[in-house]
Enzyme design. Structure first.
Site: not given
Ligand code: EPZ
Length: 421
Positions: A22-23, A118, A123, A308, A400
């Site tokens: 998916k990702n 969420c 996020r 995850d 999802r």
């Molecule tokens: C991706 O989300 C995945 N989704 C998530 O999978 C996964 O849990 C996550 O990466 C971590 O591996 C997709 O790829 C579509 P991040 P993402 O930006 O990119 C902080 C699932 O179960 N952050 O790596 O949204 C954030 O708050 C989903 O399939 C900022 O502070 O995650 C978090 O604490 C759930 N500012 C950390 O970084 C930003 O601009 C990592 O988030 C962006 C992120």
């Protein structure tokens, strides 16, 4: 709302096929916006989030169809699109923010709804916006939307270091930099396999990218890219979920189609918990031998233990003969599955970012509530082990990220069925 009913206590035996990731599929679909023409993305799972992303591109003026031959999507991107991602679509799927980089890079403007938080956390997308600003975009936030424009008509290469390792942040900016003028160097990038897969897809489109899989990406922008023709990698989280289920006492499962290299951190923990895990032709085989042993785990960005997989591993460790600690360092609220597991007899204490799981000899089936994608998967795993019946409600969370999970688990002997509401 559908529910999934599991009669637990039956060891799993057999082979299960993993779907496309998916990702990796979601950023690949967004990448199609970078080039006019007919794109082909293969091995795309049939999931709610993928359908939402397809609807989003349709809203912009693209034609997106499922094509049976390569179990994927055919996407026709016109010369001009409506560069907008409305709240109605973004609120159901945060990954819609991935269209921001491609739109502003290719058409010089984008209007994308700010994704809400969420269940698992706030996020924010501040890193996406800071990086695009560094590339010369002008970003305005109003009425819940990001209005991004490239005043010079085209983004300009730059050097930018992410404050945090963000998967979609890295992906968004990588796509934008592919069409920017000149060289871009991105530091403290995410190294997840899905980022590497996106980079490979972009290179096949004609992008010039070095460093994929490391925390430094170097991109030399090009004027134009050609349509995508890409096969999405297998879903390592779906595979990991089946490996955890196969580590339950008495189970013996072959997870076919996954890549061992993507799952090393999880496999290490499953082995430490007493499961036997080995590579077989085309996948991994896991054997659960008696009660799991307790392990301590701390989530972190790839190649660390994936956030995850935290909930699913916790479900297994609820049965361990001792106490385990699970520390969640990536998201601030990713223990929603705890109170549901407690309803099934688990003994779990949460203190801030750490959950201490005192293993019990058995869980008991109960009606439980899914709260987010991976928490739902953890409840299915717990239900497979529990004595009696578990009814998981709000399984739209599960849909999802898992392609008909009940249809994949039933052939392994699981007594699992979906009940339409
Ligand atoms: C991706 O989300 C995945 N989704 C998530 O999978 C996964 O849990 C996550 O990466 C971590 O591996 C997709 O790829 C579509 P991040 P993402 O930006 O990119 C902080 C699932 O179960 N952050 O790596 O949204 C954030 O708050 C989903 O399939 C900022 O502070 O995650 C978090 O604490 C759930 N500012 C950390 O970084 C930003 O601009 C990592 O988030 C962006 C992120």
């Amino acid at each position: 709302m559908d529910t999934i009913v599991v009669e637990g206590g039956v060891p799993l035996r057999g082979t299960v096929q993993v779907s496309g990731a998916k990702n990796a599929a979601l950023p690949a679909v967004a990448a199609a916006l970078l080039a006019e023409g007919d794109h082909r993305v293969a091995n795309v799972p049939d999931l709610a989030d993928v359908r939402t992303m397809a609807r989003l591109l349709g809203h912009m003026g693209c034609a997106v169809e499922r094509s049976g031959d390569h179990h994927g999507l055919s996407i026709r991107v016109p010369a001009a699109v409506t560069p907008e991602a409305p709240y109605e679509l973004v609120k159901t799927m945060r990954a819609a923010v991935l269209v921001l980089g491609p739109l502003v890079a290719r058409w010089g403007r984008a209007r994308v709804s700010l994704p809400g938080g969420c269940a698992i956390g706030a996020r924010p997308i501040d890193q996406h916006l800071k990086a695009l600003t560094a590339l010369g975009a002008r970003i305005e936030l109003e009425h819940g939307y990001v209005d991004a424009t490239a005043p010079a008509g085209r983004l300009r290469g730059t050097t930018f270091t992410f404050d945090v390792q963000t998967v979609t942040g890295t992906e968004n900016v990588l796509m934008a930099a592919a069409l920017a003028e000149g060289r871009t160097v991105l530091r403290n990038c995410a190294r997840e396999p899905e980022v590497v897969d996106l980079a490979a897809a972009l290179v096949r489109m004609g992008a010039r990218i070095e460093g994929a899989g490391t925390d430094e990406l170097r991109i030399d922008g090009v004027e134009r890219l050609r349509p995508l023709d890409h096969v999405v990698i297998p879903d390592r989280i779906e595979a990991g979920t089946f490996l955890v289920a196969g580590a339950l006492p008495g189970s013996d499962v072959v997870v076919r189609g996954c890549r061992a290299a993507d799952l090393e951190a999880l496999v290490e923990k499953l082995r430490a918990a007493g499961a036997t895990v080995g590579e077989v032709e085309g996948g991994l085989r896991v054997v659960g031998d008696g009660r799991p042993r307790p392990v301590d785990v701390r989530t972190s960005p790839h190649p660390g233990f994936p956030t995850d997989m935290q909930a699913q591993l916790m479900a297994l460790l609820c049965l361990a003969d001792g106490s385990s600690t699970l520390t969640e360092t990536v998201f601030e609220n990713r223990f929603m599955h705890v109170q549901e597991l407690r309803r099934m007899g688990a003994e779990i204490a949460v203190d801030g970012k750490t959950a201490v799981v005192k293993g019990v000899p058995a869980l008991s089936g109960a009606p439980v509530m899914a709260s987010d994608l991976r928490a739902s998967a953890a409840l299915i795993v717990a239900g497979l082990a529990a004595r009696g019946t578990t009814v998981v409600q709000r399984v739209y969370h599960l849909d999802r990220g898992y392609e008909r999970i009940e249809a994949k688990l039933a052939p392994l002997g699981a007594r699992i069925r979906r009940e339409k509401a």
